[in-house]
Design a protein around this motif. Structure first.
Motif, PDB file in Angstrom:
ATOM      1  N   ASN A 185      42.971  38.400  53.311  1.00  0.00           N
ATOM      2  CA  ASN A 185      42.926  39.135  52.042  1.00  0.00           C
ATOM      3  C   ASN A 185      44.236  39.099  51.265  1.00  0.00           C
ATOM      4  N   ILE A 214      42.792  43.818  46.857  1.00  0.00           N
ATOM      5  CA  ILE A 214      41.495  44.494  46.971  1.00  0.00           C
ATOM      6  C   ILE A 214      40.601  44.022  45.823  1.00  0.00           C
ATOM      7  N   GLU A 218      34.469  45.731  43.756  1.00  0.00           N
ATOM      8  CA  GLU A 218      33.399  45.905  44.751  1.00  0.00           C
ATOM      9  C   GLU A 218      32.141  45.134  44.368  1.00  0.00           C
ATOM     10  N   SER A 269      40.318  36.152  48.690  1.00  0.00           N
ATOM     11  CA  SER A 269      39.359  37.213  48.994  1.00  0.00           C
ATOM     12  C   SER A 269      37.979  36.694  49.360  1.00  0.00           C
TER      13      SER A 269
END
Lengths: 362, 362
Positions: A246, B22, B25, A250
């Motif tokens: 990560n 990150i 989503e 990703s």
């Protein structure tokens, strides 16, 4: 290409020194018999085709959406097939990417990592890439790993099992000995070829907190064209791999790769049948070659490592090539009189044997 | 998960410190309107489906073979579409992998690299991963890049154009100014969103030996699920990227990715038509939102960056979510009163507008 010193100023200094890996060639020659990159001679499970068709439904509309960055469906399928928990599974873009992440995640240590002098030639490349210190340990005269050598201070250990290009496998008990001798180092067992008759160390994952097992779908699952590899380990080691992944990419697994690989792992019967066919063909080919005077190392892989005492190996490889048969020849110390020959179908292996018997060695 | 200090001893020390990226989503909710990861609302070219079908021919037998490690067919298709030479093209497993290789290939230098404070949030992650020094330069109060700031000593420059998440584009003349001011540094222009109305710097590649342009098929080509990115530069810079790639993973592009992306690049008419549709929908949506009191930054991307002075942005994002509409909210300094909203179809955008008008702001 030639790059001038002036142009070189743009490169990161450490990148100027890299010596990249050179993969086996993928030539586009008619009627070629390609026994040089350890591909499977059989197509993947028919369920792979159906799974990819499903991705194409509705004008492939789903391709506009990012894949699951966790590739959870694939982790579940691998966990079920390997009889481990989903939290024990890491997946990557071919086992080469998984191995790269392993080097970064575990091997950047004060002490050098240990690996054999004759093994997968990508290990020194990764080591240079990530500035990993290495200590290379010679195989013995029978090209076997000397387990006792792996009981010295180290920053990690990586062993290919069965080893490549030697094809020789270690028993799981020997791997367990290495694990027990190194409670503070990560021991990586690279099992690219394990499904052709060797014992997997996956059964040891629950017991050893320092074990990482790496496998691929490229050989035993006939999916080299797909680029799916994976690692099995306890969750605290998987977490390191996820942190590295990560920080790099990703979404390494595309929607086709995930769907196709899931289908492959769900078709255990097909997988086992193909592996058995390759093993049977290997045993036949070894007998034929030995009857011609070849010395063949005891193989648990989908390839053999063979030498003909009466003949220079490099020359033999060149002559086979003239006959449209490509095998892998490594012009390296200790192994420059060997050929690495991928196991084909019985028909393909017979072509190799005929070519040797009737033309090259006639 | 919780990892004990004892278990942490297995991790490479530098990996213990990583703060991974990150991604937005990818929830699996029925009737969800997903405007959070800048995906294209239209499917890829119909030719993509045909190209993948061709890979499946003969029981997908070709999957058992490794793909072309150079992905030459894809490089040719990109070169033709971008009007550059094949030697000017590098391809990777999504532009995230291409960017990772760029950081390793060019940015591990004595001097820090320069990038804006508000930009793609993967840049600091790569920097940490490869131990790249950084100097972060603030955008001005209008969220624009201050070109003069990029004329100080540096070890490289990376600029997203149009920038993300601001959506604001630089003129090519401004990029040329940066290139001219930095003859000894590599200047990377990350053009993930360039096809929605901004000017590409690819036209400058022939002239500037220090320019790397990075693009992706994930947005304008509706292939986020496929993972194909690429870079365009002069051959001496491409060579550095190849050296890095071949020290990391020989075969990053699988057979489906290569075939599907080639088909996409060969269908220029479809590509242009879809981009125009997104641009037209964007202009309509901006007008609607502005009429409701939103402030929208001038967008050249397939998303907009918008704030509503009368309303907390985090709260607004949460309320939209309750309505089944997901947008991206960054709880970060300077931009925590903005929402990044992906442009959908006219129907999807209308659902967003209706939800705001009739429910949330009613």
């Amino acid at each position: 290409m030639n790059i001038t010193t002036e142009q070189m100023r743009f490169w990161s200094p450490e990148v100027r020194e890299l010596e990249p890996y050179i993969p086996g060639e993928q030539p586009k020659i008619q009627n070629l018999l390609k026994l040089n990159t350890n591909e499977n001679p059989y197509p993947p499970s028919p369920k792979v085709v159906a799974a990819v068709q499903a991705v194409l439904a509705d004008s492939a509309d789903v391709l506009r959406l990012y894949p699951d960055p966790e590739a959870s469906a694939l982790k579940h399928a691998i966990a079920a097939q390997q009889n481990v928990g989903v939290a024990n599974v890491f997946v990557g873009n071919g086992s080469d990417e998984v191995l790269a992440h392993i080097f970064k995640a575990f091997f950047v240590q004060q002490q050098p990592i240990l690996y054999p002098d004759i093994t997968y030639s990508f290990y020194p490349v990764y080591s240079q890439f990530f500035a990993v210190k290495t200590k290379v340990l010679p195989l013995n005269d029978d090209f076997e790993i000397v387990v006792d050598d792996y009981k010295q201070a180290n920053g990690g250990i990586i062993i290919t099992n069965p080893n490549a290009p030697t094809s020789i496998a270690l028993e799981v008990s020997a791997i367990e000995e290495v694990l027990q001798a190194n409670p503070n180092s990560v021991v990586v067992i690279d099992e690219a070829y394990v499904d052709f008759g060797a014992q997997s160390a996956v059964s040891l994952v629950e017991k050893y907190e320092n074990l990482v097992v790496c496998q691929t779908t490229s050989k035993s699952r006939s999916l080299a064209g797909l680029r799916v590899g994976f690692a099995i380990a306890q969750p605290h080691l998987i977490a390191a791999l996820e942190a590295v992944k990560n920080s790099f990419n990703s979404y390494p697994m595309d929607r086709f790769a995930i769907a196709a690989a899931v289908a492959s792992f769900e078709d255990q019967a097909y997988f086992e049948a193909q592996c058995q066919k390759v093993i049977a063909s290997r045993d036949k080919l070894v007998m034929e070659l030995e009857s011609m005077g070849f010395k063949v190392l005891p193989s648990k892989a989908n390839f053999i490592f063979a030498s003909l005492p009466s003949k220079n190996a490099g020359e033999l490889a060149a002559q086979l090539r003239e006959q449209g048969i490509i095998v892998r020849y490594f012009n390296k110390p200790r192994i420059n009189q060997f050929l690495r020959i991928t196991i084909g179908t019985d028909e393909q292996n017979q072509r190799l044997v005929d070519s040797l018997k009737n033309d090259i060695l006639a």
